[in-house]
Design a protein around this motif. Structure first.
Motif, PDB file in Angstrom:
ATOM      1  N   SER A 142       0.802  -1.123   0.154  1.00 53.86           N
ATOM      2  CA  SER A 142       0.138   0.108   0.114  1.00 53.86           C
ATOM      3  C   SER A 142       0.857   1.248   0.195  1.00 53.86           C
ATOM      4  O   SER A 142       0.481   2.370  -0.635  1.00 53.86           O
ATOM      5  N   GLU A 143       2.023   1.182   0.555  1.00 56.34           N
ATOM      6  CA  GLU A 143       2.804   2.428   0.556  1.00 56.34           C
ATOM      7  C   GLU A 143       3.653   2.425  -0.718  1.00 56.34           C
ATOM      8  O   GLU A 143       3.959   3.651  -1.098  1.00 56.34           O
ATOM      9  N   THR A 144       3.912   1.405  -1.238  1.00 59.95           N
ATOM     10  CA  THR A 144       4.657   1.557  -2.600  1.00 59.95           C
ATOM     11  C   THR A 144       3.821   2.051  -3.749  1.00 59.95           C
ATOM     12  O   THR A 144       4.313   2.410  -4.522  1.00 59.95           O
ATOM     13  N   ILE A 193      12.035  -1.968  -9.724  1.00 67.56           N
ATOM     14  CA  ILE A 193      11.763  -0.897 -11.057  1.00 67.56           C
ATOM     15  C   ILE A 193      11.283  -1.502 -12.326  1.00 67.56           C
ATOM     16  O   ILE A 193      11.997  -2.730 -12.721  1.00 67.56           O
ATOM     17  N   ASN A 194      10.199  -1.333 -12.849  1.00 72.30           N
ATOM     18  CA  ASN A 194       9.648  -1.953 -13.931  1.00 72.30           C
ATOM     19  C   ASN A 194       9.405  -0.856 -14.935  1.00 72.30           C
ATOM     20  O   ASN A 194       8.581   0.198 -14.743  1.00 72.30           O
ATOM     21  N   LEU A 195      10.236  -1.012 -16.142  1.00 74.14           N
ATOM     22  CA  LEU A 195       9.884  -0.025 -17.227  1.00 74.14           C
ATOM     23  C   LEU A 195       9.332  -0.891 -18.464  1.00 74.14           C
ATOM     24  O   LEU A 195       9.984  -1.867 -18.758  1.00 74.14           O
ATOM     25  N   PHE A 220       6.933  12.146  -3.152  1.00 69.11           N
ATOM     26  CA  PHE A 220       6.994  10.910  -2.616  1.00 69.11           C
ATOM     27  C   PHE A 220       7.948  10.142  -3.402  1.00 69.11           C
ATOM     28  O   PHE A 220       7.705  10.002  -4.694  1.00 69.11           O
ATOM     29  N   LEU A 221       9.073   9.611  -2.801  1.00 71.69           N
ATOM     30  CA  LEU A 221       9.980   8.841  -3.665  1.00 71.69           C
ATOM     31  C   LEU A 221       9.780   7.212  -3.255  1.00 71.69           C
ATOM     32  O   LEU A 221       9.751   6.677  -2.116  1.00 71.69           O
ATOM     33  N   ARG A 222       9.189   6.726  -4.399  1.00 74.25           N
ATOM     34  CA  ARG A 222       8.768   5.247  -4.137  1.00 74.25           C
ATOM     35  C   ARG A 222       9.827   4.270  -3.613  1.00 74.25           C
ATOM     36  O   ARG A 222      10.804   4.484  -3.967  1.00 74.25           O
ATOM     37  N   ALA A 223       9.367   3.233  -2.996  1.00 74.92           N
ATOM     38  CA  ALA A 223      10.308   2.358  -2.419  1.00 74.92           C
ATOM     39  C   ALA A 223      11.219   1.802  -3.643  1.00 74.92           C
ATOM     40  O   ALA A 223      12.130   1.246  -3.298  1.00 74.92           O
ATOM     41  N   ASP A 224      10.758   1.472  -4.812  1.00 75.86           N
ATOM     42  CA  ASP A 224      11.588   0.939  -5.775  1.00 75.86           C
ATOM     43  C   ASP A 224      12.680   1.626  -6.412  1.00 75.86           C
ATOM     44  O   ASP A 224      13.677   1.324  -6.375  1.00 75.86           O
ATOM     45  N   TRP A 225      12.279   3.105  -6.293  1.00 76.08           N
ATOM     46  CA  TRP A 225      13.411   4.230  -6.454  1.00 76.08           C
ATOM     47  C   TRP A 225      14.405   4.233  -5.677  1.00 76.08           C
ATOM     48  O   TRP A 225      15.497   4.566  -5.799  1.00 76.08           O
ATOM     49  N   THR A 226      13.558   4.161  -4.164  1.00 77.09           N
ATOM     50  CA  THR A 226      14.495   4.474  -3.123  1.00 77.09           C
ATOM     51  C   THR A 226      15.764   3.141  -2.996  1.00 77.09           C
ATOM     52  O   THR A 226      16.851   3.611  -2.944  1.00 77.09           O
ATOM     53  N   ALA A 227      15.384   2.022  -3.369  1.00 70.05           N
ATOM     54  CA  ALA A 227      16.106   1.003  -3.127  1.00 70.05           C
ATOM     55  C   ALA A 227      17.213   0.999  -4.388  1.00 70.05           C
ATOM     56  O   ALA A 227      18.603   0.795  -4.338  1.00 70.05           O
ATOM     57  N   PHE A 228      16.643   1.343  -5.681  1.00 65.35           N
ATOM     58  CA  PHE A 228      17.660   1.561  -6.804  1.00 65.35           C
ATOM     59  C   PHE A 228      18.868   2.666  -6.609  1.00 65.35           C
ATOM     60  O   PHE A 228      19.850   2.735  -6.726  1.00 65.35           O
ATOM     61  N   ILE A 229      18.260   3.838  -5.903  1.00 63.43           N
ATOM     62  CA  ILE A 229      19.176   4.814  -5.622  1.00 63.43           C
ATOM     63  C   ILE A 229      20.146   4.367  -4.336  1.00 63.43           C
ATOM     64  O   ILE A 229      21.485   4.551  -4.585  1.00 63.43           O
ATOM     65  N   GLN A 230      19.519   3.772  -3.390  1.00 57.64           N
ATOM     66  CA  GLN A 230      20.582   3.340  -2.481  1.00 57.64           C
ATOM     67  C   GLN A 230      21.427   2.378  -2.818  1.00 57.64           C
ATOM     68  O   GLN A 230      22.920   2.356  -2.429  1.00 57.64           O
ATOM     69  N   GLN A 231      21.256   1.473  -3.843  1.00 59.43           N
ATOM     70  CA  GLN A 231      22.319   0.689  -4.506  1.00 59.43           C
ATOM     71  C   GLN A 231      23.295   1.245  -5.151  1.00 59.43           C
ATOM     72  O   GLN A 231      24.399   0.944  -5.343  1.00 59.43           O
ATOM     73  N   HIS A 232      22.929   2.408  -5.926  1.00 53.95           N
ATOM     74  CA  HIS A 232      23.913   2.972  -6.379  1.00 53.95           C
ATOM     75  C   HIS A 232      25.025   3.833  -5.368  1.00 53.95           C
ATOM     76  O   HIS A 232      25.985   3.846  -5.876  1.00 53.95           O
ATOM     77  N   ILE A 233      24.227   4.354  -4.538  1.00 60.52           N
ATOM     78  CA  ILE A 233      25.244   5.157  -3.478  1.00 60.52           C
ATOM     79  C   ILE A 233      26.208   3.975  -3.073  1.00 60.52           C
ATOM     80  O   ILE A 233      27.361   4.428  -2.540  1.00 60.52           O
ATOM     81  N   THR A 234      25.990   2.814  -2.582  1.00 63.88           N
ATOM     82  CA  THR A 234      26.739   1.938  -1.757  1.00 63.88           C
ATOM     83  C   THR A 234      27.359   0.865  -2.819  1.00 63.88           C
ATOM     84  O   THR A 234      28.383   0.232  -2.443  1.00 63.88           O
ATOM     85  N   GLY A 244       4.104   5.605 -18.021  1.00 62.48           N
ATOM     86  CA  GLY A 244       4.507   6.517 -16.756  1.00 62.48           C
ATOM     87  C   GLY A 244       4.633   5.964 -15.506  1.00 62.48           C
ATOM     88  O   GLY A 244       5.492   6.595 -14.618  1.00 62.48           O
ATOM     89  N   ASN A 245       4.006   5.201 -15.254  1.00 65.87           N
ATOM     90  CA  ASN A 245       3.821   4.505 -13.980  1.00 65.87           C
ATOM     91  C   ASN A 245       5.300   3.796 -13.663  1.00 65.87           C
ATOM     92  O   ASN A 245       5.619   3.295 -12.528  1.00 65.87           O
ATOM     93  N   GLY A 246       6.080   3.669 -14.892  1.00 65.26           N
ATOM     94  CA  GLY A 246       7.557   3.070 -14.411  1.00 65.26           C
ATOM     95  C   GLY A 246       8.422   4.013 -13.782  1.00 65.26           C
ATOM     96  O   GLY A 246       9.320   3.691 -13.014  1.00 65.26           O
ATOM     97  N   VAL A 247       7.823   5.289 -13.936  1.00 61.82           N
ATOM     98  CA  VAL A 247       8.907   6.243 -13.424  1.00 61.82           C
ATOM     99  C   VAL A 247       8.190   6.860 -11.999  1.00 61.82           C
ATOM    100  O   VAL A 247       8.703   7.099 -11.039  1.00 61.82           O
ATOM    101  N   SER A 248       6.941   7.353 -12.152  1.00 62.16           N
ATOM    102  CA  SER A 248       6.272   7.935 -11.121  1.00 62.16           C
ATOM    103  C   SER A 248       4.753   7.323 -10.991  1.00 62.16           C
ATOM    104  O   SER A 248       4.418   6.764 -11.817  1.00 62.16           O
ATOM    105  N   GLY A 249       4.096   8.090  -9.865  1.00 60.84           N
ATOM    106  CA  GLY A 249       2.702   7.655  -9.650  1.00 60.84           C
ATOM    107  C   GLY A 249       2.811   6.112  -9.161  1.00 60.84           C
ATOM    108  O   GLY A 249       3.515   5.639  -8.479  1.00 60.84           O
ATOM    109  N   CYS A 250       1.640   5.437  -9.135  1.00 60.24           N
ATOM    110  CA  CYS A 250       1.428   4.159  -8.431  1.00 60.24           C
ATOM    111  C   CYS A 250       2.303   3.157  -9.241  1.00 60.24           C
ATOM    112  O   CYS A 250       2.296   2.870 -10.291  1.00 60.24           O
TER     113      CYS A 250
END
Length: 224
Positions: free
Chosen positions: A38-40, A150-152, A47-61, A116-122
């Motif tokens: 429900s949160e994602t 992330i699904n594109l 709001f930064l979705r959980a999938d993008w959060t994980a992707f960005i954190q992976q790139h940082i680390t 569009g939902n691959g990048v933002s929105g639900c």
């Protein structure tokens, strides 16, 4: 990440896609990537979705994270590589730097044209986006959901047949413009981010003719 400011408001930090400049979320709002479904699926410009959060954190680390295009799904896999004609890709291999530039522009267009939902929105699964693209019900009920990834998804009518920096008569286009050939029509796009600014029937839209100082055929005014 970029910072923007509207009037007297405090500056806002946003994560954007490097290839297309599309906003994926607020850099100051970082949910837990393991949040519930429900949160994602929350839809908010802040709001930064959980999938993008994980992707960005992976790139940082982790410097060896796969490129964003590896998350892309498309139809007709035998004929297209990440939505781009395999035959055309083979042909431009012999064009050196020019071929590399054409491929880069093609990839930017692909990312600019995903559902569009691959990048933002639900958040939606690839299957849901494919069904929505086909005009069918997009929600698939009764399926269990794991932590979102992330699904594109690229609709078939945006598959790239070729990219051109000149007209059919080999006249150079405006340096900011490229022509994308798809199965159904040609599009004028911005080379820098793949954004569509016109099509073969109507030419370049008036606002972009004014901003870029070009003709409706994509030619620079200083040579037209």
């Amino acid at each position: 990440m970029i910072k923007v400011q509207h009037g007297q408001d405090n500056p806002q930090s946003l994560y954007i896609l490097d290839a297309t400049c599309e906003v994926v979320g607020n850099a100051e709002v970082l949910p837990n990537p393991t949040d519930s479904d429900s949160e994602t699926r929350r839809s908010s410009s802040n709001f930064l979705r959980a999938d993008w959060t994980a992707f960005i954190q992976q790139h940082i680390t982790n410097k060896s994270v796969s490129p964003l295009l590896t998350h892309l799904k498309w139809a007709h896999f035998e004929e297209y590589d990440k939505g781009i004609s395999r035959f055309w890709l083979k042909r431009i291999e012999f064009e050196g730097d020019l071929g590399f530039m054409k491929r880069t522009v093609a990839e930017r267009y692909v990312l600019a044209c995903v559902i569009g939902n691959g990048v933002s929105g639900c958040w939606m699964s690839t299957a849901e986006m494919a069904q929505e693209s086909a005009g069918l019900a997009s929600r698939i009920e009764g399926t269990s959901r794991k932590a979102p990834e992330i699904n594109l998804f690229l609709p078939a009518h945006h598959h790239v047949e070729s990219v051109h920096f000149t007209t059919a008569k080999h006249i150079l286009l405006h340096p900011a413009i490229a022509v994308i050939q798809t199965l159904s029509r040609e599009y004028y796009i911005l080379r820098d981010n793949g954004m569509e600014i016109g099509c073969e029937e109507d030419g370049v839209r008036g606002v972009w003719m004014h901003l870029l100082r070009c003709t409706n055929k994509g030619l620079p005014l200083w040579t037209a």
